[in-house]
Design a protein around this motif. Structure first.
Motif, PDB file in Angstrom:
ATOM      1  N   GLY A 393     -48.634  29.304 -25.779  1.00 49.35           N
ATOM      2  CA  GLY A 393     -47.995  30.423 -25.367  1.00 49.35           C
ATOM      3  C   GLY A 393     -48.817  31.681 -24.696  1.00 49.35           C
ATOM      4  O   GLY A 393     -48.181  32.322 -23.816  1.00 49.35           O
ATOM      5  N   LEU A 396     -49.384  30.708 -21.057  1.00 45.55           N
ATOM      6  CA  LEU A 396     -48.225  30.719 -20.028  1.00 45.55           C
ATOM      7  C   LEU A 396     -47.854  32.184 -20.256  1.00 45.55           C
ATOM      8  O   LEU A 396     -47.658  32.617 -19.236  1.00 45.55           O
ATOM      9  CB  LEU A 396     -47.309  29.912 -20.437  1.00 45.55           C
ATOM     10  CG  LEU A 396     -46.109  29.620 -19.524  1.00 45.55           C
ATOM     11  CD1 LEU A 396     -46.253  29.357 -18.243  1.00 45.55           C
ATOM     12  CD2 LEU A 396     -44.936  28.691 -20.096  1.00 45.55           C
ATOM     13  N   SER A 397     -47.385  32.746 -21.465  1.00 44.82           N
ATOM     14  CA  SER A 397     -47.395  34.343 -21.656  1.00 44.82           C
ATOM     15  C   SER A 397     -46.349  34.833 -20.778  1.00 44.82           C
ATOM     16  O   SER A 397     -46.725  35.683 -19.822  1.00 44.82           O
ATOM     17  CB  SER A 397     -48.874  35.069 -21.805  1.00 44.82           C
ATOM     18  OG  SER A 397     -49.576  34.808 -20.533  1.00 44.82           O
ATOM     19  N   GLY A 402     -41.038  30.897 -19.858  1.00 41.76           N
ATOM     20  CA  GLY A 402     -40.876  30.279 -21.263  1.00 41.76           C
ATOM     21  C   GLY A 402     -39.407  29.934 -21.460  1.00 41.76           C
ATOM     22  O   GLY A 402     -39.040  28.777 -22.140  1.00 41.76           O
ATOM     23  N   SER A 436     -44.390  31.072 -25.495  1.00 40.14           N
ATOM     24  CA  SER A 436     -44.400  32.101 -24.404  1.00 40.14           C
ATOM     25  C   SER A 436     -43.495  33.144 -24.241  1.00 40.14           C
ATOM     26  O   SER A 436     -44.037  34.095 -23.622  1.00 40.14           O
ATOM     27  CB  SER A 436     -44.191  30.858 -23.196  1.00 40.14           C
ATOM     28  OG  SER A 436     -44.274  31.359 -21.907  1.00 40.14           O
ATOM     29  N   TRP A 439     -45.067  35.837 -26.304  1.00 42.92           N
ATOM     30  CA  TRP A 439     -46.704  36.530 -25.658  1.00 42.92           C
ATOM     31  C   TRP A 439     -46.060  37.476 -24.469  1.00 42.92           C
ATOM     32  O   TRP A 439     -46.593  38.123 -24.090  1.00 42.92           O
ATOM     33  CB  TRP A 439     -47.566  35.450 -25.349  1.00 42.92           C
ATOM     34  CG  TRP A 439     -48.222  35.078 -26.571  1.00 42.92           C
ATOM     35  CD1 TRP A 439     -48.051  33.635 -27.234  1.00 42.92           C
ATOM     36  CD2 TRP A 439     -49.327  35.611 -27.135  1.00 42.92           C
ATOM     37  NE1 TRP A 439     -49.004  33.523 -28.296  1.00 42.92           N
ATOM     38  CE2 TRP A 439     -49.929  34.792 -28.555  1.00 42.92           C
ATOM     39  CE3 TRP A 439     -49.718  36.904 -26.895  1.00 42.92           C
ATOM     40  CZ2 TRP A 439     -50.891  35.098 -29.036  1.00 42.92           C
ATOM     41  CZ3 TRP A 439     -51.184  37.199 -27.981  1.00 42.92           C
ATOM     42  CH2 TRP A 439     -51.431  36.542 -28.650  1.00 42.92           C
TER      43      TRP A 439
END
Length: 529
Positions: A393, A396-397, A402, A436, A439
């Motif tokens: 996560g 990608l954040s 997400g 993701s 985050w």
């Protein structure tokens, strides 16, 4: 895992095997040959009192005769025959998609089958095997027809350039002349040939039938007395005679005959394709037959690993520890058997069964992708799962991406209902999408900064923690902190395993010392301690 040994009467062999196959949790192995004394040691002292007298009479009372393996003479042949039929069925299932015009789906989903459907196909097994033969014979006919079609197409290509020829190319000579029909290389080499021909064989007549950039098609008539000189000259300049062609008459007539033959072939091929398409529509039944025969094959393979005499059998294998008592009780309650269950002994390598909670189970796909742990190791998934979740996560954040990942993977799992490794992978990525999103909220990333770009800076979603693009140092510190925790947890897991293995001093000096060094370096770096 626990080691399982079952000894019983030959009359119970098939029912016992069927019961264990329905359970689907016993990994069979070659049964060792125990003595009758070993077998009786697993039978409770009062068990013989409940065995009927006619059955008890088959069990030796004081002999030490060893049990011998009595392989059925045709068992290996039956297994080989079943394997061959299964391979043929697998090829049919694959080819049936092509013949029916159905495209293979991107994601394969196993359909649910009622036991009655499987039993119905099993009852008509001879019928479906005869249809398997018919399918293979039709494919063989189609292959032969395609071969004839290719041959006719090649002959048509050969005839096309000779259509302007006004006589039968089978004509090779007259009373005083020889006809030579074929091709020569074009260009300067052909010009040199013409000059040499005029000098060496003046008694000739040459017709140019057709020409392309690489070849010239010619008909050369020479006096019979000059045949040897003409052939030698043609050979020197790379002459290729016209191959023998089917049919009779001029090339145009022969081509018409070829076209008629091709039309008949097309009609025959269309009929065979229709037959194959009709058989291909029964693919579902062939798939059920494949599964039915696969079950029978596994049954025969299990039977091949048994030890048996005329009246008894012995099987061995491995069963999950949490099922061992229930298997023991179930077998004893239904059959006259002796059941032995024990812990793995030193040097034995039982099969691996991973058991994890539902949230951790998807991460098993990563372990299986490389190598499952050995029997002496711990399952790494419970320790690995939270760090994989966090780090996936964090990399990608983004809330938008997400959400898309969760939507796609959720659709595959709960709508398309993918199974097996694909299901585990989708659940793993679904959790990664949730991480993701979390985050992305912390870092303020919603499809990057699309909201700010579209609104020309009037609408900005602030991060709850910090913006890594504007504050990369804090991102680096956070990454180092997570990496240090990850490393310490890994070292702690190793220390725990060493303690369980009875090596506490190894844990102290090989692991704890490293943990202290790493913690000390960290304190030195951040505070000069």
């Amino acid at each position: 895992m626990r080691h399982l040994t079952v000894a019983g009467l030959a009359t119970d062999k098939d029912p016992v095997l069927d019961a264990l196959m329905r359970l689907g949790a016993v990994a069979m192995e070659d049964a060792p040959a125990p003595s009758w004394e070993d077998v009786r040691s697993h039978v409770p002292a009062d068990a013989r009192d409940h065995v009927p007298a006619d059955v008890r009479s088959h069990v030796p009372s004081d002999t030490h005769e060893e049990v011998e393996r009595r392989d059925a003479p045709d068992l290996g042949a039956r297994i080989a025959d079943l394997e061959s039929v299964l391979q043929r069925l697998a090829r049919l299932v694959e080819a049936s998609r092509r013949h029916s015009g159905e495209k293979k789906p991107l994601f394969t989903v196993r359909r649910l089958v009622r036991p009655a459907d499987l039993e119905a196909v099993a009852a008509d097994e001879p019928l479906w095997l005869s249809r398997l033969d018919a399918f293979e014979q039709a494919e063989a006919r189609l292959l032969a027809l395609r071969g004839q079609q290719s041959r006719l197409a090649m002959l048509a290509d050969v005839l096309e350039p000779w259509l302007s020829l006004s006589f039968d190319p089978a004509l090779e000579a007259t009373e005083s002349t020889i006809l030579l029909i074929g091709t020569l290389p074009s260009g300067p080499r052909f010009e040199a040939f013409l000059a040499q021909l005029a000098e060496d064989v003046p008694e000739h007549h040459l017709d140019l039938v057709s020409q392309d950039p690489s070849r010239v098609r010619v008909v050369l008539a020479v006096h019979a007395s000059r045949e040897e000189s003409a052939r030698s000259l043609l050979k020197a300049y790379g002459f290729h005679p016209l191959p023998a062609l089917p049919g009779e008459g001029m090339p145009a007539r022969r081509l018409d005959t070829l076209r008629e033959d091709q039309a008949r072939l097309e009609a025959a091929m269309a009929a065979v394709r229709e037959e194959l398409a009709g058989l291909s529509r029964e693919r579902a039944a062939f798939e059920l037959l494949h599964d039915h025969l696969q079950i029978r094959l596994e049954r025969l393979r299990a039977e091949a690993r048994l030890l048996s005499t005329d009246r008894t059998f012995v099987l061995a294998g491995w069963v999950p520890a949490h099922l061992a008592d229930r298997v023991d009780e179930g077998l004893r309650s239904r059959f006259v058997v002796a059941v032995g269950i024990r812990e793995p002994e030193a040097g034995e390598e039982p099969p691996i069964l991973l058991r994890n909670r539902r949230l951790v189970r998807p991460y098993e796909v990563i372990t299986e992708m490389f190598s499952p742990p050995s029997t002496g190791d711990a399952d790494p998934n419970p320790v690995m799962a939270p760090f994989y979740f966090l780090m996936f996560g964090m990399m990608l954040s983004d809330v938008g991406y997400g959400l898309l990942l969760c939507l796609l993977c959720g659709l595959l799992v709960w709508k398309v209902r993918v199974e097996g490794t694909m299901r585990k992978m989708c659940l793993l990525l679904f959790q990664g999408g949730l991480s993701s999103i979390a985050w992305g909220i912390l870092f303020g990333s919603w499809f990057g900064d699309i909201a700010s770009v579209v609104s020309s800076g009037r609408f900005v979603i602030p991060p709850l923690l910090f913006n890594p693009m504007l504050d990369p140092v804090r991102l680096m510190i956070l990454s180092v902190l997570l990496g240090a925790i990850h490393l310490l947890v890994g070292l702690g897991t190793k220390a725990y395993l060493l303690v369980l293995a009875g090596k506490p001093w190894d844990a102290l000096f090989d692991v704890v010392s490293w943990m202290l060094v790493l913690l000390g370096l960290g304190l030195l770096a951040v505070g000069g301690v």
